[in-house]
Write an enzyme that holds these catalytic residues in place. Structure first.
Site, PDB file in Angstrom:
ATOM      1  N   TYR A  54      32.058  10.784  -5.637  1.00 27.25           N
ATOM      2  CA  TYR A  54      31.619  11.125  -4.287  1.00 27.25           C
ATOM      3  C   TYR A  54      30.737  12.369  -4.332  1.00 27.25           C
ATOM      4  O   TYR A  54      31.179  13.446  -4.757  1.00 27.25           O
ATOM      5  CB  TYR A  54      32.802  11.360  -3.353  1.00 27.25           C
ATOM      6  CG  TYR A  54      33.696  10.153  -3.130  1.00 27.25           C
ATOM      7  CD1 TYR A  54      33.286   8.861  -3.479  1.00 27.25           C
ATOM      8  CD2 TYR A  54      34.957  10.293  -2.564  1.00 27.25           C
ATOM      9  CE1 TYR A  54      34.110   7.776  -3.277  1.00 27.25           C
ATOM     10  CE2 TYR A  54      35.781   9.202  -2.347  1.00 27.25           C
ATOM     11  CZ  TYR A  54      35.355   7.940  -2.709  1.00 27.25           C
ATOM     12  OH  TYR A  54      36.172   6.853  -2.506  1.00 27.25           O
ATOM     13  N   PRO A 207      39.105   1.200   7.378  1.00 30.43           N
ATOM     14  CA  PRO A 207      39.862   0.442   8.381  1.00 30.43           C
ATOM     15  C   PRO A 207      39.084   0.242   9.681  1.00 30.43           C
ATOM     16  O   PRO A 207      39.421  -0.636  10.473  1.00 30.43           O
ATOM     17  CB  PRO A 207      41.114   1.299   8.598  1.00 30.43           C
ATOM     18  CG  PRO A 207      40.677   2.687   8.246  1.00 30.43           C
ATOM     19  CD  PRO A 207      39.726   2.508   7.094  1.00 30.43           C
ATOM     20  N   LYS A 216      31.054   1.748  19.173  1.00 29.87           N
ATOM     21  CA  LYS A 216      29.887   2.530  19.593  1.00 29.87           C
ATOM     22  C   LYS A 216      28.564   1.824  19.321  1.00 29.87           C
ATOM     23  O   LYS A 216      27.528   2.234  19.845  1.00 29.87           O
ATOM     24  CB  LYS A 216      29.891   3.894  18.919  1.00 29.87           C
ATOM     25  CG  LYS A 216      29.738   3.870  17.403  1.00 29.87           C
ATOM     26  CD  LYS A 216      29.820   5.282  16.838  1.00 29.87           C
ATOM     27  CE  LYS A 216      29.756   5.300  15.319  1.00 29.87           C
ATOM     28  NZ  LYS A 216      29.912   6.682  14.787  1.00 29.87           N
ATOM     29  N   GLN A 291      37.882  14.069  15.552  1.00 25.91           N
ATOM     30  CA  GLN A 291      38.075  12.691  15.111  1.00 25.91           C
ATOM     31  C   GLN A 291      39.404  12.526  14.389  1.00 25.91           C
ATOM     32  O   GLN A 291      40.061  11.488  14.501  1.00 25.91           O
ATOM     33  CB  GLN A 291      36.921  12.271  14.197  1.00 25.91           C
ATOM     34  CG  GLN A 291      35.586  12.134  14.906  1.00 25.91           C
ATOM     35  CD  GLN A 291      34.457  11.836  13.931  1.00 25.91           C
ATOM     36  OE1 GLN A 291      34.452  12.317  12.803  1.00 25.91           O
ATOM     37  NE2 GLN A 291      33.491  11.056  14.366  1.00 25.91           N
TER      38      GLN A 291
END
Length: 336
Positions: A54, A207, A216, A291
């Site tokens: 990453y 997920p 959205k 979030q």
């Protein structure tokens, strides 16, 4: 927060696990990334998932710095090995003994810890004998650098072969990390039954189907500015398979279902994955602290059978569930 056992082991992890793919060291500034990790800790999340690939190791560094000072025994830290890192040299990739041994040492240094709780094979390496890979993992465990071993996006047959070798070598595979969501159910036909038989749990990624299940993205309209679908660093490429009008229209049909359940769309998506008894945790990322607080409310939610049936009806025709797709996640050659 709800905590669940990981596979046939005594390790408990948080059902909502914080993952930093596509965010830390890449899309999100380090200060905001740290704020998101703090928000996760405040919300009761104790499990954190990353990988050396990453942001080409930067994500591990950011996570290590964000968790510095926390009581190590209260955390479960996961990372992975397979994909190319560093300059991408001939041995900077795969699951050879050399790459595994060098990678675990690099990951521990970046994460500022003496061990990881779970070390995962990020893909299956067709160019390295599986015996070599599993022996290296056995040695990593015996050296105390990883407590448990898992895999990611392995087929049922690969999992079975790996589990058999692990048993011979005196350790066990306890986890599988596949993509899984209302829209992407390819593990249900083969990977989940095999895992249940072998005492392996799923830690599922995406997920929310790369954010599509948040609702959205609207059919016939351009994606919102600043959303993952507009991110050219990798996000747009990963989400494009779901950016079809038929999929987006079906997702909008989930909105009244979420409202009837008293959940937001993201909470419904995460809660749905956690209804599968073979799923130990759902990975959620965040680009903003709020979030995290929203997603964590999916922990412990029970969706009634009638509501689950309504979800299936709403998404009929757009769900991907071919178990053969998992095999396509195995690179045909070692990536460099």
């Amino acid at each position: 927060m709800e905590f669940r056992y990981l596979g046939n082991s005594g390790l408990k992890i948080s059902a909502i696990t914080y993952g930093n793919w596509l965010t830390h060291g890449s899309q999100v500034e380090n200060e905001v990334a740290t704020q998101c990790v703090r928000a996760a800790l405040d919300a009761g999340i104790s499990s954190f998932d990353t990988a050396d690939v990453y942001a080409n190791t930067a994500a591990e560094t950011v996570l290590g710095e964000a968790l510095a000072g926390e009581r190590r025994e209260s955390l479960e830290i996961f990372t992975k090995v397979y994909w190319p890192t560093g300059p991408g040299g001939k041995n900077d990739t795969g699951l050879s003994r050399k790459h595994i041994m060098e990678s675990i040492n690099g990951s521990l240094k970046r994460l500022q810890t003496d061990y990881v709780d779970l070390y995962q094979a990020h893909r299956f390496d067709v160019e390295t004998p599986l015996e070599e890979t599993m022996q290296a993992f056995a040695d990593v465990v015996r050296q105390g650098k990883a407590l448990y071993i898992g895999v990611s996006e392995w087929t049922a047959d690969q999992i079975r072969q790996g589990a058999a070798l692990a048993k011979e070598l005196g350790f066990q595979l306890i986890s599988s990390q596949p993509q899984y969501s209302m829209l992407w159910r390819v593990i249900e036909g083969e990977v989940v039954p095999t895992s249940e038989e072998l005492g392996i749990s799923q830690i599922v990624w995406s997920p929310m189907a790369q954010g599509v299940l948040s609702g959205k993205y609207l059919p016939g309209q351009p994606p919102p500015a600043g959303s993952r679908a507009t991110d050219e660093k990798g996000g747009a490429n990963n989400i494009k398979r779901f950016m079809r009008d038929d999929v987006l229209s079906a997702v909008q049909d989930l909105r009244p279902i979420a409202e009837d359940a008293g959940l937001t769309m993201p909470q419904l998506a995460v809660a749905w994955t956690l209804q599968n008894p073979n799923v130990a945790a759902a990975l959620v990322g965040a680009s903003r602290p709020e979030q995290v607080h929203d997603n964590v409310k999916a922990a412990g939610v029970r969706l009634e059978p009638e509501l689950m049936a309504r979800i299936d009806a709403a998404l009929a025709g757009v769900v991907v569930d071919d178990p053969g797709i998992t095999a396509q996640q195995t690179p045909a050659t070692r990536v460099v």
